[in-house]
Enzyme design. Structure first.
Site, short mmCIF file in Angstrom:
data_model
loop_
_atom_site.label_atom_id
_atom_site.label_comp_id
_atom_site.label_asym_id
_atom_site.label_seq_id
_atom_site.Cartn_x
_atom_site.Cartn_y
_atom_site.Cartn_z
N ASP A 63 0.84 -0.78 0.20
CA ASP A 63 -0.03 0.48 0.06
C ASP A 63 1.04 1.49 0.05
O ASP A 63 0.58 2.46 -0.15
CB ASP A 63 -1.02 0.33 1.46
CG ASP A 63 -0.37 -0.13 2.25
OD1 ASP A 63 0.75 -0.05 2.56
OD2 ASP A 63 -1.04 0.01 3.46
N SER A 64 2.29 1.45 0.04
CA SER A 64 3.21 2.35 -0.40
C SER A 64 2.85 2.78 -1.33
O SER A 64 3.74 3.50 -1.79
CB SER A 64 5.01 1.65 -0.27
OG SER A 64 4.52 0.27 -0.91
N ASP A 102 -0.99 -6.54 -0.65
CA ASP A 102 -1.89 -5.75 0.83
C ASP A 102 -3.00 -5.29 1.48
O ASP A 102 -3.63 -5.05 -0.09
CB ASP A 102 -0.39 -3.82 1.35
CG ASP A 102 0.64 -4.18 2.00
OD1 ASP A 102 0.58 -5.09 3.26
OD2 ASP A 102 1.21 -2.81 2.36
N LYS A 132 -0.85 -9.05 3.07
CA LYS A 132 -0.12 -9.10 4.32
C LYS A 132 -1.61 -7.63 4.72
O LYS A 132 -2.18 -7.04 4.34
CB LYS A 132 0.99 -8.39 3.80
CG LYS A 132 1.86 -7.62 5.11
CD LYS A 132 3.00 -7.24 4.77
CE LYS A 132 3.21 -5.90 4.02
NZ LYS A 132 3.01 -4.65 4.59
N GLU A 134 -0.89 -5.52 8.38
CA GLU A 134 -0.14 -5.38 9.55
C GLU A 134 -0.99 -5.30 11.34
O GLU A 134 -2.21 -5.04 11.61
CB GLU A 134 -0.43 -3.59 9.96
CG GLU A 134 0.29 -3.24 8.37
CD GLU A 134 0.40 -1.50 8.56
OE1 GLU A 134 0.07 -0.56 8.88
OE2 GLU A 134 0.97 -1.34 7.49
N GLU A 201 9.61 -4.28 10.17
CA GLU A 201 9.73 -2.57 9.59
C GLU A 201 10.07 -2.36 10.92
O GLU A 201 9.77 -2.07 12.19
CB GLU A 201 8.41 -2.35 8.41
CG GLU A 201 8.65 -0.88 8.19
CD GLU A 201 7.74 -0.57 7.30
OE1 GLU A 201 6.84 -1.13 7.16
OE2 GLU A 201 8.06 0.79 6.94
O1 KIV Z 1 2.83 -1.32 1.82
C1 KIV Z 1 4.61 -1.80 1.77
O2 KIV Z 1 5.41 -1.33 0.62
C2 KIV Z 1 5.16 -2.31 2.84
C3 KIV Z 1 6.81 -2.53 2.89
C4 KIV Z 1 7.59 -1.64 2.99
C5 KIV Z 1 6.52 -3.48 3.46
O3 KIV Z 1 4.46 -2.71 3.30
#
Ligand code: KIV
Length: 287
Positions: A63-64, A102, A132, A134, A201
């Site tokens: 989600d980056s 994510d 994934k 959090e 992280e």
């Molecule tokens: O959103 C993302 O790119 C991440 C990574 C930095 C682990 O969660």
């Protein structure tokens, strides 16, 4: 139709890619074999193709993308629809790497039922192979619920960007003894809930080392030092395609921004000075 006949009816390519595909048990097995895992983010098909062909094990549609693609300051505005769209693009580009998507902010926080439904959409519509989320203590039951439906879950502990406002910014976590014990306990509980690996992280390297030793599933670090079972970076940070600086934990391997700026300036100058297009870039009645 028997299973063998079914497998036999696949085309050569299909068999090839199915054979090479990196799957969840391969990822878990790497820890036993002491082979480091390499994970990178991607958000589109061409980048995914390049990253995949370069031999990366896991592609994360992080989600980056809220920061590096959409231009937001945090990941909070990213919608489930955005994640599904970008995951679909990546799954079209990658053949071998495992594809993990994510779960964005507010797609799993309300209830475990909401979480399962949205994880299912990432798998069905985005063609993700795992999700994934959090993983703070209150989502352990959610992890268990998603895993029990047959969807592999990657945990994520330490600095959780979706808690940006609660943390008061992007701050290294797990610095004092109480926090340290909390994170070791949380990592063990995340494994017990059924996660197949955990992103660590923004935590001190000593803590990442201790967590990595105390669980049997792999840890993948970002800003967590060298002792994790694997490492992940955001692809834009790695290749220098961003608008600001990069954090201390990033190693930038190329300067794409500089290269692109140079290419764009050369194009502009060629157009202004009538050097582009030339005859070689044009069509005519004679050829
Ligand atoms: O959103 C993302 O790119 C991440 C990574 C930095 C682990 O969660």
């Amino acid at each position: 139709m028997s299973l063998l006949a079914f497998l036999g009816c696949c085309s050569g390519n299909c068999k090839q890619s199915a054979m090479n595909k990196i799957r969840v048990p391969d990822i878990v097995g790497r820890k036993k074999d002491k082979q480091k895992l390499v994970m990178l983010t991607s958000y589109d098909a061409i980048t995914a193709r390049i990253v995949d062909e370069a031999g990366v094990d896991i592609i994360l549609i992080g989600d980056s993308l809220g920061n590096v693609i959409q231009g937001h300051d945090t990941t909070l505005p990213v919608r489930l629809e955005d994640m599904i769209y970008h995951t679909r693009l990546v799954s079209r580009g990658a053949k071998t790497a495992h594809i993990c998507a994510d779960m964005p902010f507010m797609s799993y926080q309300c209830s475990k039922e909401q979480a399962l439904q949205n994880a299912g959409r990432l798998m069905k519509e985005g063609l993700a192979e795992s999700v994934k989320l959090e993983t703070t203590e209150q989502y352990l039951e959610t992890v268990e619920y998603i895993v029990s439906a047959g969807i592999p879950v990657m945990g994520h502990i330490g600095l959780c960007p979706q808690s940006y406002h609660a943390m008061g910014g992007y701050k290294i976590q797990g610095r004092d003894k109480k926090e340290k014990n909390r994170y070791i306990k949380l990592a063990k509980a995340t494994e017990s809930a059924g996660a197949y690996c955990i992103v660590l992280e923004g935590i001190p390297l000593e803590l990442a080392k201790e967590i990595t030793k105390s669980i049997s599933i792999p840890t993948i670090g970002i800003g967590a030092g060298p002792h994790c079972d694997g490492q992940v970076l955001v692809i834009n940070d790695l290749v220098g395609l961003h608008t600001g600086g990069v954090p201390k934990f990033v190693k930038q391997y190329a300067d794409f921004r500089k290269l692109m700026t140079k290419a764009v300036k050369s194009f502009s100058s060629d157009v202004v000075k009538s050097r582009f297009p030339g005859e070689e870039n044009s069509f005519s009645w004679s050829n």
